[in-house]
Design a protein around this motif. Structure first.
Motif, short mmCIF file in Angstrom:
data_model
loop_
_atom_site.label_atom_id
_atom_site.label_comp_id
_atom_site.label_asym_id
_atom_site.label_seq_id
_atom_site.Cartn_x
_atom_site.Cartn_y
_atom_site.Cartn_z
N ARG A 73 0.91 -41.77 43.05
CA ARG A 73 0.20 -41.67 44.32
C ARG A 73 -1.16 -41.02 44.07
O ARG A 73 -1.37 -40.41 43.01
CB ARG A 73 1.00 -40.83 45.31
N PRO A 74 -2.05 -41.08 45.04
CA PRO A 74 -3.34 -40.39 44.86
C PRO A 74 -3.21 -38.90 44.62
O PRO A 74 -4.06 -38.29 43.97
CB PRO A 74 -4.07 -40.69 46.17
N ASN A 75 -2.13 -38.28 45.17
CA ASN A 75 -1.96 -36.83 45.02
C ASN A 75 -0.97 -36.46 43.90
O ASN A 75 -0.52 -35.32 43.83
CB ASN A 75 -1.50 -36.21 46.34
N THR A 76 -0.64 -37.41 43.03
CA THR A 76 0.23 -37.11 41.89
C THR A 76 -0.52 -36.20 40.92
O THR A 76 -1.67 -36.48 40.55
CB THR A 76 0.67 -38.40 41.17
N LYS A 77 0.14 -35.11 40.47
CA LYS A 77 -0.53 -34.14 39.61
C LYS A 77 0.05 -34.06 38.20
O LYS A 77 -0.60 -33.51 37.31
CB LYS A 77 -0.46 -32.74 40.26
N LEU A 78 1.26 -34.58 37.99
CA LEU A 78 1.83 -34.52 36.64
C LEU A 78 3.03 -35.44 36.54
O LEU A 78 3.60 -35.89 37.54
CB LEU A 78 2.24 -33.07 36.30
N ALA A 86 -12.36 -33.31 33.50
CA ALA A 86 -12.58 -34.73 33.74
C ALA A 86 -11.94 -35.18 35.05
O ALA A 86 -12.31 -36.23 35.60
CB ALA A 86 -12.04 -35.55 32.58
N TYR A 87 -10.98 -34.41 35.53
CA TYR A 87 -10.30 -34.72 36.79
C TYR A 87 -10.29 -33.47 37.67
O TYR A 87 -9.26 -33.09 38.24
CB TYR A 87 -8.87 -35.20 36.51
N ALA A 88 -11.44 -32.85 37.77
CA ALA A 88 -11.55 -31.54 38.42
C ALA A 88 -11.06 -31.56 39.86
O ALA A 88 -10.52 -30.57 40.35
CB ALA A 88 -13.00 -31.06 38.37
N ASP A 89 -11.24 -32.70 40.56
CA ASP A 89 -10.81 -32.77 41.94
C ASP A 89 -9.29 -32.71 42.08
O ASP A 89 -8.76 -32.30 43.11
CB ASP A 89 -11.34 -34.05 42.60
N LYS A 90 -8.57 -33.09 41.02
CA LYS A 90 -7.11 -33.04 41.04
C LYS A 90 -6.57 -31.64 40.76
O LYS A 90 -5.46 -31.30 41.17
CB LYS A 90 -6.53 -34.01 40.00
N PHE A 91 -7.35 -30.85 40.04
CA PHE A 91 -6.85 -29.56 39.56
C PHE A 91 -7.78 -28.41 39.97
O PHE A 91 -8.38 -27.74 39.12
CB PHE A 91 -6.67 -29.60 38.04
N PRO A 92 -7.90 -28.17 41.27
CA PRO A 92 -8.81 -27.11 41.73
C PRO A 92 -8.41 -25.73 41.24
O PRO A 92 -9.27 -24.86 41.06
CB PRO A 92 -8.72 -27.22 43.25
N GLY A 93 -7.11 -25.50 41.02
CA GLY A 93 -6.68 -24.19 40.55
C GLY A 93 -7.26 -23.82 39.20
O GLY A 93 -7.46 -22.64 38.90
N LEU A 94 -7.54 -24.83 38.39
CA LEU A 94 -8.11 -24.60 37.06
C LEU A 94 -9.62 -24.77 37.04
O LEU A 94 -10.31 -24.16 36.22
CB LEU A 94 -7.48 -25.56 36.04
N CYS A 95 -10.12 -25.63 37.93
CA CYS A 95 -11.52 -26.06 37.81
C CYS A 95 -12.44 -25.53 38.90
O CYS A 95 -13.63 -25.88 38.93
CB CYS A 95 -11.58 -27.59 37.80
N THR A 96 -11.91 -24.71 39.81
CA THR A 96 -12.76 -24.09 40.83
C THR A 96 -12.51 -22.58 40.79
O THR A 96 -11.50 -22.12 40.25
CB THR A 96 -12.46 -24.64 42.24
N PRO A 97 -13.40 -21.79 41.36
CA PRO A 97 -13.28 -20.33 41.27
C PRO A 97 -11.97 -19.80 41.86
O PRO A 97 -11.51 -20.25 42.91
CB PRO A 97 -14.49 -19.83 42.06
#
Length: 429
Positions: A145-150, A231-242
């Motif tokens: 799905r679009p919201n699949t994370k792993l 490369a998929y920052a929008d999927k992983f905000p916990g790692l890629c945003t403050p």
């Protein structure tokens, strides 16, 4: 540590270097807290500006040395210990999933993990789709799905001993911009290193073969450092945003390939506190020293016993990937050519009362919840580890109601065979 060293050498040497007059073994740092000379020293630790220890609920030197040994065995960049294998799988997934997200898991997994994903994660707002790991790629594609994370799977499933086609699942996961997390408990890195086949994160119940003696409960997570979170920052905000709980640091920017483990340690371990005790980590470190030797013995004995069981008229079927004609044989030769583990499944040709008489007549093999250590043990998954599952869920997980899980220990295989034979004979009376 030289990455070209053999696994047997890494088992003994990795993670700790003794110096002049220092302990030869990994020391037990049995302390809740650690002293610093100035307030500023402590401040830098809480801001993640310096490496160090301030409270064992988050990190402990003994744990980190043992985790480094496991990471070296798996070929990863960093590892962490948890209080159990269940905690490791929870942390590994929750580190990148949150309410509103979706993940995919194979259905042929340990019953406790199935409940964690299917019941507890659901309560937390994380939706999980269970898939048949032997389905073709077109059918598996439909689960994303679009919201699949792993994507999650077990290298060798517990208790069904199904082998995950790691390359296939890694390819699917990566084509959708998500990592593949693999529980490598049963094979251990002696028999299989999932990172070499495309997996991104590996988990373990260190309670099993890594300990090998049945004296400690623990888990481990190892990160390959290869997945490109940015490369998929929008999927992983916990790692890629403050992260506002650490003054706005962004883990991928500040820690690079160590971002995933750093976040799991500094954020999840801080909040949940599922740390492995330093004493248990010490026991685990001792077990790891003989892992290479023990796993090879388990491999040899299990194959001998599986072949013997296959020849007995009272045995309905034997499921062990290394047997000729087993549907997993091709994958076994690809992913685990030197052996799978000491665990197999088989079914007696009789009713439930016959099965109970057989189990109760065993003298060497013990009836216990545990599996994968020096003692030979047996249990009935449908009545024990997977008892919470419905008949439909058992079928979905690939569990035959008559199935027995048999874990071959380090006893002489001929003695184990004699025990099995006398128990079968006793059950007939």
């Amino acid at each position: 540590m030289d990455t070209k060293l053999s696994q047997g050498t890494i088992c003994v040497q990795a993670g700790y270097e003794s110096g002049n007059g220092r302990p030869r073994q990994i020391p037990i740092i049995q302390s809740t807290t650690f002293k610093y000379d100035t307030s500023e020293d402590m401040t830098r630790l809480f801001d993640l500006e310096d490496n160090g220890y301030f409270y064992t609920r988050l990190q402990n030197p003994t744990n980190d040395m043992v985790a480094a040994r496991i990471a070296a065995l798996e070929g990863g960049v960093a590892g962490m210990l948890t209080s159990s294998g269940q905690a490791a799988n929870f942390f590994a997934c929750f580190n990148i999933c949150e309410a509103g997200d979706h993940m995919i898991s194979t259905a042929s997994i340990y019953g406790g993990t199935f409940n964690l994903f299917g019941a507890t994660f659901k309560k937390m707002g994380i939706d999980v789709t269970f898939v048949d790991q032997d389905a073709d790629e077109k059918d598996l594609e439909a689960a994303f799905r679009p919201n699949t994370k792993l994507v999650f799977g077990e290298t060798l499933s517990n208790p069904g001993v199904r082998i995950l086609d790691i390359e296939k699942f890694a390819r699917l996961a990566h084509s959708h911009g998500v990592p593949l997390i693999v529980d490598n408990t049963f094979p251990t890195p002696i028999n299989c290193r999932p990172f070499e086949w495309g997996a991104d994160i590996v988990t373990h119940s260190t309670t099993k073969y890594m300990d090998g003696q049945g004296v400690q409960v623990g888990g481990a997570i190892v990160d390959s450092g290869r997945f490109d979170w940015n490369a998929y920052a929008d999927k992983f905000p916990g790692l890629c945003t403050p992260d506002p709980t650490y003054h706005g640091i962004t883990y991928t920017e500040k820690f690079g390939k160590l971002a995933y483990i750093t976040k799991a340690t500094s954020q999840l371990m801080r909040d949940f506190g599922a740390i492995q005790s330093p004493q248990n980590a010490f026991y685990l470190g001792l077990g790891l020293q003989t892992l290479d030797v023990r796993v090879k013995r388990h491999n040899q004995s299990a194959l001998r016993i599986a072949r013997w069981l296959q020849e007995q008229p009272e045995i309905k079927w034997v499921d062990f990937p290394e047997l000729e004609g087993n549907p997993e044989k091709e994958k076994q030769l690809k992913y685990m050519p030197d052996g799978t583990c000491g665990v197999m499944a088989f079914a007696l040709d009789g009713d439930r009362a016959f099965v109970s008489r057989f189990m109760n007549s065993l003298r060497l093999a013990t009836i216990e919840t545990h599996v994968a250590d020096c003692y030979t043990c047996i249990l009935h998954p449908a009545m024990h580890t997977h008892r919470q599952l419905t008949d439909a869920q058992l079928a979905e997980a690939g569990i035959d109601p008559a199935q027995l899980r048999f874990s071959v220990g380090l006893e002489d295989p001929e003695d184990i065979i004699k025990d099995l034979r006398q128990a079968i004979d006793a059950a007939k009376k």
